[in-house]
Write a protein that holds these residues in place. Structure first.
Motif, mmCIF file in Angstrom:
data_model
loop_
_atom_site.group_PDB
_atom_site.id
_atom_site.type_symbol
_atom_site.label_atom_id
_atom_site.label_comp_id
_atom_site.label_asym_id
_atom_site.label_seq_id
_atom_site.Cartn_x
_atom_site.Cartn_y
_atom_site.Cartn_z
ATOM 1 N N UNK B 230 0.834 -1.200 0.000
ATOM 2 C CA UNK B 230 0.000 0.000 0.000
ATOM 3 C C UNK B 230 0.872 1.255 0.000
ATOM 4 N N UNK B 231 1.884 1.277 0.866
ATOM 5 C CA UNK B 231 2.730 2.469 0.991
ATOM 6 C C UNK B 231 3.543 2.701 -0.287
ATOM 7 N N UNK B 232 4.264 1.628 -0.747
ATOM 8 C CA UNK B 232 5.127 1.793 -1.916
ATOM 9 C C UNK B 232 4.305 2.084 -3.173
ATOM 10 N N UNK B 233 3.225 1.314 -3.337
ATOM 11 C CA UNK B 233 2.369 1.528 -4.500
ATOM 12 C C UNK B 233 1.749 2.915 -4.476
ATOM 13 N N UNK B 234 1.332 3.339 -3.290
ATOM 14 C CA UNK B 234 0.718 4.660 -3.156
ATOM 15 C C UNK B 234 1.699 5.765 -3.504
ATOM 16 N N UNK B 235 2.928 5.667 -2.971
ATOM 17 C CA UNK B 235 3.948 6.684 -3.265
ATOM 18 C C UNK B 235 4.239 6.713 -4.764
ATOM 19 N N UNK B 236 4.405 5.492 -5.343
ATOM 20 C CA UNK B 236 4.708 5.413 -6.770
ATOM 21 C C UNK B 236 3.624 6.046 -7.621
#
Lengths: 263, 411
Positions: B230-236
């Motif tokens: 969630x965090x990495x995908x969201x930032x990306x």
């Protein structure tokens, strides 16, 4: 129970012959293997143990003789046919894939699937049932990679794989050759439990101590002939060694009048 | 009794248990994707510190994705071949040759797009079949076969492209693959679909396995994985949705590039093949112990041929990406450092050169590392010599880690 099985061997070989080119490796071998018993197959290097085993397993056909399984004469043309009869071989090198886990190895080549997808749940359940059935308590997890297992544990996995398929006859090729004392004891007690569970077991071994400890029945091959097949309780360590090295021991074995045996 | 024991060993301890298991695995020589993750973090920090203005910009982030995409797709194919303990040195020119077929049929012969795409992928498939037959049936080492193909395909490509030297691509679809983006809204929807899909699938599986008392990871580990995604995908997604046009008043460039969903589809589909099908399991078996696989009734040569075919076909997909990014095909397409980068990506990601160990996600992680190097180095030094040396060293380090971990796990 022993009498009954004695009367009807699970596997009965009569007059088995096999040549490779000009070399006659098996010269009329008889062998009886009983359910619920451990039959040790002993003999010096070159006596024909491996040839006999590979013929039973269907790696190559015998040239002559009768192959009787469960009272019926059968033709074994390939390893699959032997598997279908309920014959499994655990080779000395175990044939395990180090990079796969215990469950994957036990089902290798015969995976259970739901459609296209591997049925991991059922495979894991069945693998565990089989291991529990053999009272195996030395494995930490069935999802361990085989590379992390000890020699004895690997042997256990290979044996468990062989009994997974409702097999009736399990052939073990030198299962203790590479093991230490404690692990040898573990594997031998597993071999005993296989027989106690009603399977027929053929144990190939060079180690007389192991043979005398676990075998019910000893079949000694000598230069391609069956020197003698005897009850383990009827013979001493020394007599077995004589059968292996000279083909006879007193009354037992190939008597000189046969001509060929007296070498 | 032992049923309980075997099940319990992987569940107890939650996150901490999982972490100590992980440390044990690393000590045992199975480094997995740790070097790649560490490498990625170090490189990003390094380039940001040295050349932050350009490197850590929204424009460059999207650019990096498109650069890395070709390496990633090529590396995905190589994972199949590397899993067998084989190598395909010709994958780069398989990409180039397939792309040349695409260019010639599309631009010069005016074929409809779909036919050209089929011809392109078919070329890859045929190349893989040819290599596979030579390796599996004749028993020639794959190193030699593919080295010969490396040269032969280069020649074939020159002949196909002809005297002109470069074939332009004008088809809007092919160009869109590497140059167009999802709308920001569509990007967020994609992110949500992937996140919820992953959480749902893995969550339901976890629940079923807990209910049936089978081995399973701890719930906290599952939460950790979903949260990380969630965090990495969201930032990306957020970064890619930033305006990255230099003149926003003229054209606006923002959104997740089309290439990202394409890579995701390949990642999920191929991971499914390797991890969940009998075919995938047999690939691992052949790579781990070919003799054992053969005795278990697996057709080793068929598995080998199939893997070379998958590798070359994915190379053809990479060829389409090359054509799209350059808007053209030239005799150097798929040449130079392409193959080295792709092999490096797979190995850096954690796929073993010795066979039997590797995942499709390795190609993605490793491809990102290689992409960051290829993208970041030219920003700090203009000397091509240094760039080559650094890239070569990175591959050597990855291969050393692989060899050392293998040594450790076998002794």
């Amino acid at each position: 129970m022993p009498q009954e099985s004695k009367a009807n061997p699970l596997l009965s070989l009569r007059g088995i012959r096999k040549s490779f080119g000009a070399v006659e490796v098996l010269r009329g071998v008889d062998l009886n293997v009983y359910s619920g018993k451990v039959t040790a197959l002993v003999g010096d290097n070159g006596a024909g143990k491996s040839t006999l085993i590979k013929g039973i397993a269907g790696i190559y056909p015998f040239d002559g003789g009768d192959y009787v399984f469960e009272g019926e004469s059968v033709q074994i043309s390939d390893p699959r046919a032997a598997n279908d009869l309920g014959i499994e071989v655990v080779y000395q090198d175990l044939a395990l894939c180090d990079n796969l886990d215990v469950v994957h190895n036990m089902f290798l080549g015969r995976e259970e699937k739901r459609g296209l997808i591997l049925n991991e749940d059922d495979m894991e359940r069945r693998a565990r049932e089989t291991l529990d059935g053999l009272s195996v308590r030395t494995l930490k997890s069935v999802r361990q990679q085989v590379s992390s297992l000890s020699g004895g544990q690997r042997q256990t996995v290979a044996i468990a794989r062989a009994v997974l398929w409702n097999s009736k006859l399990v052939i073990l090729d030198e299962p203790t050759a590479a093991l230490g004392v404690a692990q040898t004891a573990q594997v031998l007690s597993l071999v005993r439990r296989l027989a106690d569970a009603g399977l027929a077991v053929i144990l190939i071994s060079h180690n007389m101590v192991d043979v005398m400890e676990v075998a019910d029945n000893i079949a000694a091959l000598y230069l391609g002939q069956m020197a003698a097949q005897v009850e383990a309780s009827d013979v001493s360590h020394g007599e077995v060694v004589e059968l292996i090295t000279a083909g006879r021991s007193g009354e037992l074995g190939i008597q000189p009048k046969n001509g060929e045996g007296a070498a | 009794m032992s049923t309980q024991d075997t099940a319990a060993s992987t569940t107890s301890g939650g996150l901490r248990g999982a972490f100590s298991d992980y440390v044990d695995r690393i000590r045992g020589g199975n480094l997995g994707s740790l070097p790649a993750v560490l490498g990625l973090v170090v490189l990003v920090v390094l380039f940001t510190v040295l050349e932050g203005q350009t490197f850590f910009s929204a424009f460059n982030f999207a650019n990096l994705m498109s650069q890395a995409a070709m390496i990633i797709v090529l590396a995905m194919g190589l994972v199949f071949v590397l899993l067998l303990g084989e190598i395909d040195l010709s994958a780069g020119f398989a990409a180039g040759t397939s792309a040349a077929i695409l260019g010639v049929t599309l631009t010069q012969n005016g074929w409809p797009l779909i036919l050209s795409l089929i011809a392109c992928l078919g070329t890859g498939l045929a190349i893989g079949l040819f290599i596979g037959l030579l390796v599996a049936r004749l028993g020639i080492p794959s190193f030699v076969v593919t080295l010969a193909m490396f040269l032969a395909l280069q020649g074939l490509m020159l002949l196909i492209i002809g005297e002109g030297g470069t074939i332009g691509i004008e088809d809007e679809f092919v160009i869109a693959v590497q140059n167009r983006n999802l709308t920001p809204i569509a990007g967020w929807i994609l992110f949500l679909v992937v996140l919820v899909g992953y959480a749902l699938f893995s969550g339901l599986r976890l629940r079923r396995r807990i209910a049936e008392n089978l081995t399973h990871e701890a719930v906290s580990v599952w939460i950790f994985k979903v949260a990380t995604l969630a965090v990495l995908g969201g930032i990306g997604t957020f970064l890619l949705n930033q305006e990255r046009s230099r003149r926003p008043d003229i054209t606006s460039i923002q959104g997740v590039p089309y290439i990202i969903p394409l890579i995701l589809i390949l990642l999920i589909g191929l991971t499914f093949v390797l991890a969940r099908t009998g075919f995938g399991r047999h690939i691992y078996a052949v790579g781990g112990n070919a003799e054992a696989a053969r005795r278990a009734g697996i057709s080793v040569s068929r598995i080998k041929i199939a893997c070379f075919m998958i590798c070359s076909t994915l190379a053809a997909v990479a060829g389409i990406l090359f054509a799209s990014r350059d808007n053209s095909i030239s005799p150097t397409t798929g040449g130079s450092t392409t193959l080295l980068f792709a092999v490096g990506a797979a190995v850096i990601g954690g796929t073993s050169l010795f066979g039997g160990r590797g995942k499709i996600s390795d190609a993605v992680l490793g491809g990102l590392v290689v992409g960051v190097i290829a993208n970041g180095l030219p920003l700090i030094t203009s000397q091509a010599g240094i760039q080559f040396i650094v890239t070569g060293l990175v591959l050597l380090v990855a291969a050393s880690v692989d060899a050392l971990s293998r040594k450790k796990s076998t002794t």
